[in-house]
Design a protein around this motif. Structure first.
Motif, mmCIF file in Angstrom:
data_model
loop_
_atom_site.group_PDB
_atom_site.id
_atom_site.type_symbol
_atom_site.label_atom_id
_atom_site.label_comp_id
_atom_site.label_asym_id
_atom_site.label_seq_id
_atom_site.Cartn_x
_atom_site.Cartn_y
_atom_site.Cartn_z
ATOM 1 N N TYR A 245 0.879 -1.165 0.000
ATOM 2 C CA TYR A 245 0.000 0.000 0.000
ATOM 3 C C TYR A 245 0.925 1.226 0.000
ATOM 4 O O TYR A 245 1.633 1.474 0.977
ATOM 5 N N PRO A 246 0.948 1.982 -1.102
ATOM 6 C CA PRO A 246 1.844 3.147 -1.176
ATOM 7 C C PRO A 246 1.361 4.311 -0.296
ATOM 8 O O PRO A 246 0.166 4.561 -0.191
ATOM 9 N N ALA B 156 -4.620 1.497 -6.639
ATOM 10 C CA ALA B 156 -4.159 1.908 -5.324
ATOM 11 C C ALA B 156 -2.957 1.121 -4.803
ATOM 12 O O ALA B 156 -2.275 1.582 -3.901
ATOM 13 N N ARG B 157 -2.691 -0.059 -5.332
ATOM 14 C CA ARG B 157 -1.662 -0.916 -4.768
ATOM 15 C C ARG B 157 -0.656 -1.392 -5.811
ATOM 16 O O ARG B 157 -0.951 -1.398 -6.995
ATOM 17 N N VAL B 158 0.505 -1.813 -5.308
ATOM 18 C CA VAL B 158 1.596 -2.264 -6.158
ATOM 19 C C VAL B 158 2.018 -3.665 -5.704
ATOM 20 O O VAL B 158 2.006 -3.969 -4.509
ATOM 21 N N ILE B 159 2.378 -4.504 -6.663
ATOM 22 C CA ILE B 159 2.913 -5.831 -6.366
ATOM 23 C C ILE B 159 4.420 -5.799 -6.627
ATOM 24 O O ILE B 159 4.861 -5.385 -7.699
ATOM 25 N N LYS C 295 3.058 6.395 -7.630
ATOM 26 C CA LYS C 295 3.424 4.998 -7.402
ATOM 27 C C LYS C 295 4.566 4.539 -8.302
ATOM 28 O O LYS C 295 5.131 3.472 -8.113
ATOM 29 N N GLY C 296 4.940 5.365 -9.267
ATOM 30 C CA GLY C 296 6.066 5.060 -10.133
ATOM 31 C C GLY C 296 7.371 4.934 -9.372
ATOM 32 O O GLY C 296 8.327 4.338 -9.867
ATOM 33 N N ILE C 297 7.409 5.453 -8.164
ATOM 34 C CA ILE C 297 8.614 5.372 -7.346
ATOM 35 C C ILE C 297 9.027 3.916 -7.124
ATOM 36 O O ILE C 297 10.200 3.592 -7.014
ATOM 37 N N PHE C 298 8.045 3.011 -7.103
ATOM 38 C CA PHE C 298 8.335 1.589 -6.889
ATOM 39 C C PHE C 298 8.927 0.931 -8.135
ATOM 40 O O PHE C 298 9.500 -0.143 -8.056
#
Length: 177
Positions: free
Chosen positions: A27-28, A65-68, A33-36
Motif C-alpha cells: 500500500y503506497p 491503489a496498490r503495487v505488487i 506509485k512510479g517510485i516503486f
C-alpha cells in the motif's frame, strides 16, 4: 542498523503476500506509485526497529491503489508472509524532484501556518487527500482547522523558513469559536 529518520521518508507498507512465488502487495504512502518502478532498494522497518533493505526485482500495479513487488531472495509465499507489516523507506535524496510549486507531504507536515496579517494558526499535523485537492490539518490551540490546499487560500510555502502563508476565506475559522 542505524538510520537517521530525518533523512528518510516512509513510502509504503507491505500489506500481504501475493500469489505463491514470493511477491508482496504494497500500500503506497505516496501519490506517485512510479517510485516503486524507479527505485530498486528500499530500507525496511518493522515494530520501530530497522531491519535492513530489500532489493526489488519486479514491480507492477495490482490496481489503481496498490503495487505488487517481487523481492530478491524471496521465493515463496511463506517467505513473503514474513514481510507483512513492514514499512518501506527511501532516502529523501533519492526521491524524484518535483516540479516547481509541488511538494512532498513530509515537506509540508510540521510547517507553521500563518496569515498575512501575522497571525499564527498552528502547525500542519496531517494531510487529507480528497481527490480534488489536498486539505492541510492544522493543529491550533483549540480545534483542528482544515485548510484547503488551493491557490485562493495557500498563497506561499517557504520550506526554508518553515512557513505556509494563507489567505483565510469566509467561513474557514467559524468552528473555532
Amino acid at each position: 542498523m542505524e538510520v537517521d529518520l530525518s533523512q528518510v521518508v516512509a513510502v509504503g507498507k507491505i500489506t500481504k503476500a501475493h500469489g505463491n512465488k514470493g511477491e508482496v502487495q504494497v500500500y503506497p504512502y505516496v501519490r506517485d506509485k512510479g517510485i516503486f518502478f524507479d527505485q530498486k532498494i528500499f530500507l525496511i522497518r518493522g515494530a520501530a526497529k530497522w531491519i535492513g533493505s530489500l532489493n526489488i526485482k519486479t514491480a507492477r500495479f495490482a490496481d489503481s491503489a496498490r503495487v505488487i513487488l517481487g523481492i530478491e531472495g524471496i521465493k515463496d509465499r511463506g517467505q513473503a508472509e514474513g514481510l507483512v507489516g513492514l514499512e518501506l523507506f527511501l532516502e529523501k535524496v533519492k526521491l524524484p524532484k518535483l516540479p516547481e510549486g509541488e511538494y512532498y507531504w513530509h515537506e509540508i507536515i510540521g510547517l507553521q501556518v500563518m496569515t498575512f496579517d501575522g497571525g499564527r494558526l498552528g502547525v500542519v499535523s496531517d494531510i487529507i487527500e480528497t481527490g480534488a485537492n489536498d486539505v492541510y490539518v492544522v493543529k491550533t490551540s483549540g480545534k483542528d482547522v482544515l485548510i484547503p490546499a488551493i491557490k485562493d487560500v495557500v498563497k506561499e510555502i517557504d520550506l526554508e523558513a518553515g512557513i505556509i502563508k494563507v489567505a483565510l476565506i469566509s467561513g474557514l475559522l467559524d468552528d473555532l469559536g
